[in-house]
Design a protein around this motif. Sequence first.
Motif, PDB file in Angstrom:
ATOM      1  N   ALA A 138     -11.499-106.862 -18.059  1.00  0.00           N
ATOM      2  CA  ALA A 138     -10.911-105.660 -17.442  1.00  0.00           C
ATOM      3  C   ALA A 138     -11.547-104.399 -18.019  1.00  0.00           C
ATOM      4  N   LEU A 139     -11.822-104.411 -19.313  1.00  0.00           N
ATOM      5  CA  LEU A 139     -12.441-103.237 -19.936  1.00  0.00           C
ATOM      6  C   LEU A 139     -13.850-103.034 -19.378  1.00  0.00           C
ATOM      7  N   MET A 140     -14.609-104.110 -19.304  1.00  0.00           N
ATOM      8  CA  MET A 140     -15.989-103.977 -18.810  1.00  0.00           C
ATOM      9  C   MET A 140     -16.009-103.477 -17.369  1.00  0.00           C
ATOM     10  N   ARG A 141     -15.094-104.032 -16.550  1.00  0.00           N
ATOM     11  CA  ARG A 141     -15.029-103.554 -15.161  1.00  0.00           C
ATOM     12  C   ARG A 141     -14.659-102.075 -15.109  1.00  0.00           C
ATOM     13  N   GLY A 142     -13.740-101.684 -15.958  1.00  0.00           N
ATOM     14  CA  GLY A 142     -13.327-100.279 -16.009  1.00  0.00           C
ATOM     15  C   GLY A 142     -14.483 -99.369 -16.417  1.00  0.00           C
ATOM     16  N   VAL A 143     -15.284 -99.834 -17.372  1.00  0.00           N
ATOM     17  CA  VAL A 143     -16.444 -99.065 -17.812  1.00  0.00           C
ATOM     18  C   VAL A 143     -17.418 -98.872 -16.654  1.00  0.00           C
ATOM     19  N   GLY A 144     -17.689 -99.970 -15.933  1.00  0.00           N
ATOM     20  CA  GLY A 144     -18.609 -99.898 -14.798  1.00  0.00           C
ATOM     21  C   GLY A 144     -18.147 -98.893 -13.761  1.00  0.00           C
ATOM     22  N   SER A 145     -16.849 -98.911 -13.453  1.00  0.00           N
ATOM     23  CA  SER A 145     -16.411 -97.993 -12.401  1.00  0.00           C
ATOM     24  C   SER A 145     -16.326 -96.555 -12.903  1.00  0.00           C
ATOM     25  N   LEU A 146     -16.015 -96.360 -14.192  1.00  0.00           N
ATOM     26  CA  LEU A 146     -16.034 -94.991 -14.733  1.00  0.00           C
ATOM     27  C   LEU A 146     -17.452 -94.418 -14.699  1.00  0.00           C
ATOM     28  N   ALA A 182     -11.165-107.557 -32.185  1.00  0.00           N
ATOM     29  CA  ALA A 182     -11.524-106.487 -33.116  1.00  0.00           C
ATOM     30  C   ALA A 182     -10.567-106.524 -34.311  1.00  0.00           C
ATOM     31  N   PRO A 183     -10.983-105.990 -35.469  1.00  0.00           N
ATOM     32  CA  PRO A 183     -10.064-105.929 -36.613  1.00  0.00           C
ATOM     33  C   PRO A 183      -8.879-105.027 -36.272  1.00  0.00           C
ATOM     34  N   GLU A 184      -7.772-105.273 -36.921  1.00  0.00           N
ATOM     35  CA  GLU A 184      -6.546-104.580 -36.538  1.00  0.00           C
ATOM     36  C   GLU A 184      -6.670-103.056 -36.569  1.00  0.00           C
ATOM     37  N   ALA A 185      -7.308-102.552 -37.595  1.00  0.00           N
ATOM     38  CA  ALA A 185      -7.418-101.093 -37.739  1.00  0.00           C
ATOM     39  C   ALA A 185      -8.256-100.462 -36.632  1.00  0.00           C
ATOM     40  N   LEU A 186      -9.033-101.264 -35.917  1.00  0.00           N
ATOM     41  CA  LEU A 186      -9.898-100.715 -34.871  1.00  0.00           C
ATOM     42  C   LEU A 186      -9.573-101.312 -33.502  1.00  0.00           C
ATOM     43  N   SER A 187      -8.327-101.757 -33.349  1.00  0.00           N
ATOM     44  CA  SER A 187      -7.947-102.342 -32.063  1.00  0.00           C
ATOM     45  C   SER A 187      -7.305-101.295 -31.161  1.00  0.00           C
ATOM     46  N   GLU A 188      -7.511-101.445 -29.888  1.00  0.00           N
ATOM     47  CA  GLU A 188      -6.891-100.552 -28.912  1.00  0.00           C
ATOM     48  C   GLU A 188      -6.636-101.359 -27.656  1.00  0.00           C
ATOM     49  N   GLY A 246     -20.353 -91.460 -27.067  1.00  0.00           N
ATOM     50  CA  GLY A 246     -19.102 -91.985 -26.552  1.00  0.00           C
ATOM     51  C   GLY A 246     -18.288 -92.661 -27.637  1.00  0.00           C
ATOM     52  N   LYS A 247     -16.992 -92.652 -27.434  1.00  0.00           N
ATOM     53  CA  LYS A 247     -16.128 -93.359 -28.387  1.00  0.00           C
ATOM     54  C   LYS A 247     -16.318 -94.860 -28.200  1.00  0.00           C
ATOM     55  N   MET A 248     -16.333 -95.578 -29.312  1.00  0.00           N
ATOM     56  CA  MET A 248     -16.467 -97.019 -29.268  1.00  0.00           C
ATOM     57  C   MET A 248     -15.285 -97.597 -28.496  1.00  0.00           C
ATOM     58  N   MET A 249     -15.538 -98.653 -27.719  1.00  0.00           N
ATOM     59  CA  MET A 249     -14.467 -99.306 -26.954  1.00  0.00           C
ATOM     60  C   MET A 249     -14.431-100.777 -27.361  1.00  0.00           C
ATOM     61  N   MET A 250     -13.253-101.251 -27.794  1.00  0.00           N
ATOM     62  CA  MET A 250     -13.103-102.685 -28.087  1.00  0.00           C
ATOM     63  C   MET A 250     -11.632-103.076 -28.002  1.00  0.00           C
ATOM     64  N   ASP A 251     -11.325-103.959 -27.070  1.00  0.00           N
ATOM     65  CA  ASP A 251      -9.923-104.314 -26.818  1.00  0.00           C
ATOM     66  C   ASP A 251      -9.636-105.797 -27.059  1.00  0.00           C
ATOM     67  N   GLN A 252     -10.575-106.526 -27.669  1.00  0.00           N
ATOM     68  CA  GLN A 252     -10.275-107.913 -28.068  1.00  0.00           C
ATOM     69  C   GLN A 252     -11.143-108.313 -29.248  1.00  0.00           C
ATOM     70  N   SER A 304      -8.174 -97.446 -24.175  1.00  0.00           N
ATOM     71  CA  SER A 304      -9.620 -97.320 -24.303  1.00  0.00           C
ATOM     72  C   SER A 304     -10.217 -96.603 -23.089  1.00  0.00           C
ATOM     73  N   LEU A 305      -9.813 -97.035 -21.914  1.00  0.00           N
ATOM     74  CA  LEU A 305     -10.357 -96.441 -20.681  1.00  0.00           C
ATOM     75  C   LEU A 305      -9.827 -95.034 -20.458  1.00  0.00           C
ATOM     76  N   HIS A 306      -8.546 -94.854 -20.745  1.00  0.00           N
ATOM     77  CA  HIS A 306      -7.931 -93.547 -20.521  1.00  0.00           C
ATOM     78  C   HIS A 306      -8.544 -92.484 -21.433  1.00  0.00           C
ATOM     79  N   GLN A 307      -8.674 -92.833 -22.722  1.00  0.00           N
ATOM     80  CA  GLN A 307      -9.249 -91.860 -23.668  1.00  0.00           C
ATOM     81  C   GLN A 307     -10.716 -91.577 -23.343  1.00  0.00           C
TER      82      GLN A 307
END
Length: 430
Positions: free
Chosen positions: A204-212, A159-165, A151-157, A170-173
């Motif tokens: 919100a990201l973690m909840r999204g991961v759980g439901s996906l 995180a270093p700028e070059a790896l922020s989303e 899976g693609k790495m997910m990090m939305d807080q 994150s959830l959509h991709q």
Amino acid sequence: MILYRAHLLWSDSLTELRDVKEGGLLVDDSGRIVASGPFAEISRQHVGAAILDLRPHWILPGLIDLHVHLPQYQSVAMDGLELLPWLKTHIFPAEARFADAAFAKAAARKFFGDLLSLGTTTAVVYSTIHQEATDAAFGVAESCGIRCAMGKMMMDQNAPEALSESTETSLHQSAELIQQWHGKADGRLLYALAPRFAPMCSPALMRGVGSLSESTGAYIQTHLAENLAEIAWVKQLFPDCATYTEVYHHHGMLNGRTLLGHGIHLDASERALIRAAGASIVHCPSSNAFLQSGVMPLRRWLNEDLSIGLGTDVAGGPTLSLWNEMAMACTVSKLRSALLEEAEATMEPVEVFHLATRNAARALGLQDRIGGLAVGMDADFLVVDPRQVDPGERAEDAVEHILSRLVYRADPRMVKATYVRGQRCFAQGS
Ligand SMILES: [Zn+2]
């Protein structure tokens, strides 16, 4: 159909090995094992089958690495730092390079090729945040024949700028990649949602991961309780949750398809949450030693009936070899026993071999598919020459001794070939 002739060896339980000296493994054209046992018997019952005589080599079930980072492979063995500064100094810059999909594809070729050459037939893999790089890596896995959940790495807080989303991206991709790859190649390719760890994931990201995971059946892989500074950070970020594990539980990330990397520093309530959810812990002793994270009390967690497999955690761990990881699991258990006077802590090769095969398959819910050499399973196996790691070059010895030498004296030359679903994906010298 092909009938492979060799000494068969696999794990039946934590303490029991099974072997058939004059063995035969009959594999049909779809890559399924249709007979497994004495060669003489099987060859009599299936006279038309083509025979491939592999003697004096042995056939073992393929190894299962439950935790490894593809984009970190080139950054192995960068010594001297603990987890958080190591991520910042060595790992994040390495992962940022995967914005270049061509670079990512070349790296994936090397990564999967090396895994197969070491006898790993199934790997649970983190990619980077980049959708295109992850898609390319899946493409490489598809063509090289390995079985993998990625899976693609997910990090939305944080995180270093070059790896922020953003959370949405994150959830959509991730959802798009699940659509494209989960269950592809007749189930050989699977998706494992990859929220990095609680400090870099919003609620919100973690909840999204759980439901996906719930709606698609995709796995969840993340890190848990690896390092004391990391744990302190989690406490500070999530003051309402009593423990690190509670953060994941509270946001719906613990289920029967969740793989939790490390889990070194867990209290009893956390272990109870993990067990109740049916989630699994991935023990990564090489990485834990390398980054000075600690020593997981493997024996105690096993005695408590936690589901546990092994991971190389490259680049926290310095090699992709699960053989080395098995040896390390034994070695650190002995050190733990000696230093902490935990008499029961020690682990033996027979046991860690079980963790790297049958137990890992169970953690993935694939115990009927992989991890053994039983009829009905997929023919994921490796061909090894135990003489390569025996200074005595003995053709015969007690099975436990032979397995012990494979574990403690692992050498890439001992893996002659690797098969996934009956397809030869690696052969030495070709
Ligand atoms: Zn990791």
